[in-house]
Design an enzyme around this catalytic site. Structure first.
Site, PDB file in Angstrom:
ATOM      1  N   ILE A  12       0.594  -1.081   0.033  1.00  0.00           N
ATOM      2  CA  ILE A  12      -0.083  -0.237  -0.455  1.00  0.00           C
ATOM      3  C   ILE A  12       1.096   1.299   0.135  1.00  0.00           C
ATOM      4  O   ILE A  12       0.904   1.909  -0.842  1.00  0.00           O
ATOM      5  CB  ILE A  12      -0.806   0.231   0.851  1.00  0.00           C
ATOM      6  CG1 ILE A  12      -1.981  -1.075   1.282  1.00  0.00           C
ATOM      7  CG2 ILE A  12      -1.680   1.469   1.133  1.00  0.00           C
ATOM      8  CD1 ILE A  12      -2.528  -1.720   2.409  1.00  0.00           C
ATOM      9  N   TYR A 140      -2.227  -7.652  17.704  1.00  0.00           N
ATOM     10  CA  TYR A 140      -1.781  -6.812  16.325  1.00  0.00           C
ATOM     11  C   TYR A 140      -2.947  -5.470  16.417  1.00  0.00           C
ATOM     12  O   TYR A 140      -2.847  -4.408  17.000  1.00  0.00           O
ATOM     13  CB  TYR A 140      -1.509  -7.354  14.859  1.00  0.00           C
ATOM     14  CG  TYR A 140      -2.474  -6.719  13.960  1.00  0.00           C
ATOM     15  CD1 TYR A 140      -1.596  -6.389  12.637  1.00  0.00           C
ATOM     16  CD2 TYR A 140      -3.628  -6.311  13.130  1.00  0.00           C
ATOM     17  CE1 TYR A 140      -1.466  -5.130  11.737  1.00  0.00           C
ATOM     18  CE2 TYR A 140      -3.498  -5.682  12.062  1.00  0.00           C
ATOM     19  CZ  TYR A 140      -2.510  -5.308  11.318  1.00  0.00           C
ATOM     20  OH  TYR A 140      -2.765  -4.766  10.126  1.00  0.00           O
TER      21      TYR A 140
HETATM   22  N1  LIG Z   1      -3.334  -4.933   3.232  1.00  0.00           N
HETATM   23  C1  LIG Z   1      -4.420  -4.483   4.169  1.00  0.00           C
HETATM   24  O1  LIG Z   1      -5.574  -4.943   3.865  1.00  0.00           O
HETATM   25  C2  LIG Z   1      -4.397  -4.244   5.583  1.00  0.00           C
HETATM   26  C3  LIG Z   1      -5.882  -3.659   5.929  1.00  0.00           C
HETATM   27  C4  LIG Z   1      -5.541  -2.642   7.224  1.00  0.00           C
HETATM   28  C5  LIG Z   1      -4.482  -2.216   7.467  1.00  0.00           C
HETATM   29  N2  LIG Z   1      -3.084  -2.398   7.297  1.00  0.00           N
HETATM   30  C6  LIG Z   1      -2.120  -0.930   7.298  1.00  0.00           C
HETATM   31  O2  LIG Z   1      -1.431  -0.271   6.020  1.00  0.00           O
HETATM   32  C7  LIG Z   1       0.361  -0.736   6.614  1.00  0.00           C
HETATM   33  C8  LIG Z   1       0.830  -1.685   4.739  1.00  0.00           C
HETATM   34  O3  LIG Z   1       0.504  -2.723   4.601  1.00  0.00           O
HETATM   35  P1  LIG Z   1       0.331  -3.520   3.470  1.00  0.00           P
HETATM   36  O4  LIG Z   1      -0.355  -4.738   2.773  1.00  0.00           O
HETATM   37  O5  LIG Z   1       1.483  -2.560   2.570  1.00  0.00           O
HETATM   38  O6  LIG Z   1       2.278  -4.725   4.149  1.00  0.00           O
HETATM   39  P2  LIG Z   1       3.471  -4.745   3.661  1.00  0.00           P
HETATM   40  O7  LIG Z   1       4.028  -4.893   3.786  1.00  0.00           O
HETATM   41  O8  LIG Z   1       3.505  -4.674   1.959  1.00  0.00           O
HETATM   42  O9  LIG Z   1       3.781  -2.862   3.726  1.00  0.00           O
HETATM   43  C9  LIG Z   1       4.137  -3.082   4.701  1.00  0.00           C
HETATM   44  C10 LIG Z   1       5.485  -2.312   4.519  1.00  0.00           C
HETATM   45  O10 LIG Z   1       6.454  -1.803   5.954  1.00  0.00           O
HETATM   46  C11 LIG Z   1       7.999  -2.039   6.147  1.00  0.00           C
HETATM   47  N3  LIG Z   1       8.957  -2.174   7.226  1.00  0.00           N
HETATM   48  C12 LIG Z   1       7.812  -3.830   8.512  1.00  0.00           C
HETATM   49  N4  LIG Z   1       8.502  -3.654   9.983  1.00  0.00           N
HETATM   50  C13 LIG Z   1       8.724  -2.359   9.477  1.00  0.00           C
HETATM   51  C14 LIG Z   1       9.790  -1.942  10.430  1.00  0.00           C
HETATM   52  N5  LIG Z   1       9.997  -2.180  11.755  1.00  0.00           N
HETATM   53  N6  LIG Z   1      10.681  -1.101   9.950  1.00  0.00           N
HETATM   54  C15 LIG Z   1      10.931   0.097   8.831  1.00  0.00           C
HETATM   55  N7  LIG Z   1       9.481  -0.163   7.642  1.00  0.00           N
HETATM   56  C16 LIG Z   1       9.295  -1.430   8.133  1.00  0.00           C
HETATM   57  C17 LIG Z   1       7.780  -3.645   5.384  1.00  0.00           C
HETATM   58  O11 LIG Z   1       9.353  -3.435   5.431  1.00  0.00           O
HETATM   59  C18 LIG Z   1       7.395  -2.873   4.060  1.00  0.00           C
HETATM   60  O12 LIG Z   1       7.689  -2.350   3.373  1.00  0.00           O
HETATM   61  C19 LIG Z   1       0.492  -1.254   7.619  1.00  0.00           C
HETATM   62  O13 LIG Z   1       0.601  -0.136   8.395  1.00  0.00           O
HETATM   63  C20 LIG Z   1      -1.058  -2.259   7.838  1.00  0.00           C
HETATM   64  O14 LIG Z   1      -0.898  -2.673   9.105  1.00  0.00           O
HETATM   65  C21 LIG Z   1      -3.705  -2.738   5.747  1.00  0.00           C
END
Ligand SMILES: NC(=O)c1ccc[n+]([C@@H]2O[C@H](COP(=O)([O-])OP(=O)(O)OC[C@H]3O[C@@H](n4cnc5c(N)ncnc54)[C@H](O)[C@@H]3O)[C@@H](O)[C@H]2O)c1
Length: 304
Positions: A12, A140
């Site tokens: 995202i 979480y």
């Molecule tokens: N995908 C969904 O349906 C969804 C739904 C609700 C909330 N979210 C939230 O959206 C955000 C993005 O999720 P996503 O689906 O793109 O996941 P994703 O895993 O593709 O993206 C998360 C990113 O954060 C980075 N990351 C993780 N831990 C880290 C750390 N300690 N330090 C620095 N970087 C770090 C990862 O390398 C990754 O690039 C998150 O906060 C997630 O909780 C996602």
């Protein structure tokens, strides 16, 4: 604006980064690449490979004068959070606090925080509004909701502004089918590679599936205004896992049925968000599911 985007190498965050850059903003991506990929990073963004828990983060925030921090980085694996709540809290609470404390200390104007509607409201009989009771069922979800309280504290005591976006189930280009992925990316990849897909339980569990492009629009709106409040970001429509599989079968012209396996203990039967506030205040009208799935399919077909 000068924007620090944590998690901008992920699914995202990278889509948000592209849109911000397209609008002419200066984007700095901070990501430890734990689940993200360098391939997702926009060439026009500045990239800092760093963990949000690092003590070096202070110097970055101190010297770069960001207007906004958009905080997408997180440990996103709900099951991992259940197995190891300390690990989850270390990243999702302490890592976030490292950002907020330094943001306040060095005069960042605003934080955009990404929360999770699916994880904080718990089981739903009808679509959840922003003010409905929160019953997070996993560490979480507890961590995501804690961040919302911390930001409220920073806004009231230190005048650090924030907007919280509570996402439903997001799908679209760049979602990684491995790890803690959504069903759209898993089923899409399986269908294109003619691999067996599995559905837990009878497939009647309902989720609110939103296209990443609509989520990006909310991140653009949150750059100016809509301060110190939370918004559900979803479609308001519940779709079953079985329904997603069938829709994708039509899109990919794929006949092989899914195999149904044991249901996963603790899984919600229904999670769907009320989006009145998103529609009236942010003026975002989410794409119909089929349109979003077709756009997503084009991406996976190109990739394969
Ligand atoms: N995908 C969904 O349906 C969804 C739904 C609700 C909330 N979210 C939230 O959206 C955000 C993005 O999720 P996503 O689906 O793109 O996941 P994703 O895993 O593709 O993206 C998360 C990113 O954060 C980075 N990351 C993780 N831990 C880290 C750390 N300690 N330090 C620095 N970087 C770090 C990862 O390398 C990754 O690039 C998150 O906060 C997630 O909780 C996602």
């Amino acid at each position: 604006m000068k924007i620090l985007l944590t998690g901008g190498a992920g699914f995202i965050g990278s889509n948000v980064a592209d849109a911000y850059i397209e609008l002419g903003h200066e984007v700095w991506i901070l990501d430890n690449l734990s689940t993200g990929s360098k391939n997702n990073i926009n060439k026009k963004a500045k990239f800092i490979e760093m963990d949000i828990r690092s003590s070096e983060l202070e110097n970055i925030i101190k010297t770069k004068n960001f207007d906004i921090i958009n905080h997408h980085a997180a440990q996103i694996d709900v099951r991992k959070s259940v197995q190891n709540p300390l690990y989850d809290a270390d990243i999702n609470i302490l890592g976030s606090l490292n950002i907020y404390q330094n943001a306040h200390k060095y005069g960042v104007k605003k934080v955009i925080f990404i929360s999770s509607g699916g994880a904080i409201y718990g089981e739903c009989l009808k679509p959840k509004t922003e003010n409905d009771t929160k019953t997070p069922l996993s560490p979480y979800g507890v961590a995501k909701y804690s961040n919302e309280f911390y930001l409220d504290f920073y806004s009231k005591i230190h005048r650090l502004k924030y907007t919280t976006l509570r996402y439903a189930n997001v799908y679209g280009p760049r979602q990684n089918p491995k790890g803690e992925a959504g069903v759209v990316s898993i089923f899409s990849t399986n269908m294109l590679e003619n691999k067996q897909s599995y559905i837990y339980g009878d497939g009647s569990q309902k989720r609110d599936y939103i296209f990443v492009g609509d989520v990006v629009k909310a991140n653009i709106k949150a750059l100016s205004g809509f301060d110190n409040q939370a918004f559900n970001i979803g479609t308001g429509i519940a779709t079953t896992t079985r329904g997603i599989y069938t829709a994708l079968q039509q899109i990919y012209n794929y006949n092989k049925p899914a195999v149904y396996t044991d249901e996963r203990p603790g899984e919600l039967t229904c999670s769907v968000l009320n989006i009145d506030k998103m529609q009236t205040e942010l003026e975002i009208k989410p794409k119909p599911l089929l349109t979003g799935l077709q756009l997503t399919a084009e991406y996976y077909k190109d990739k394969n």
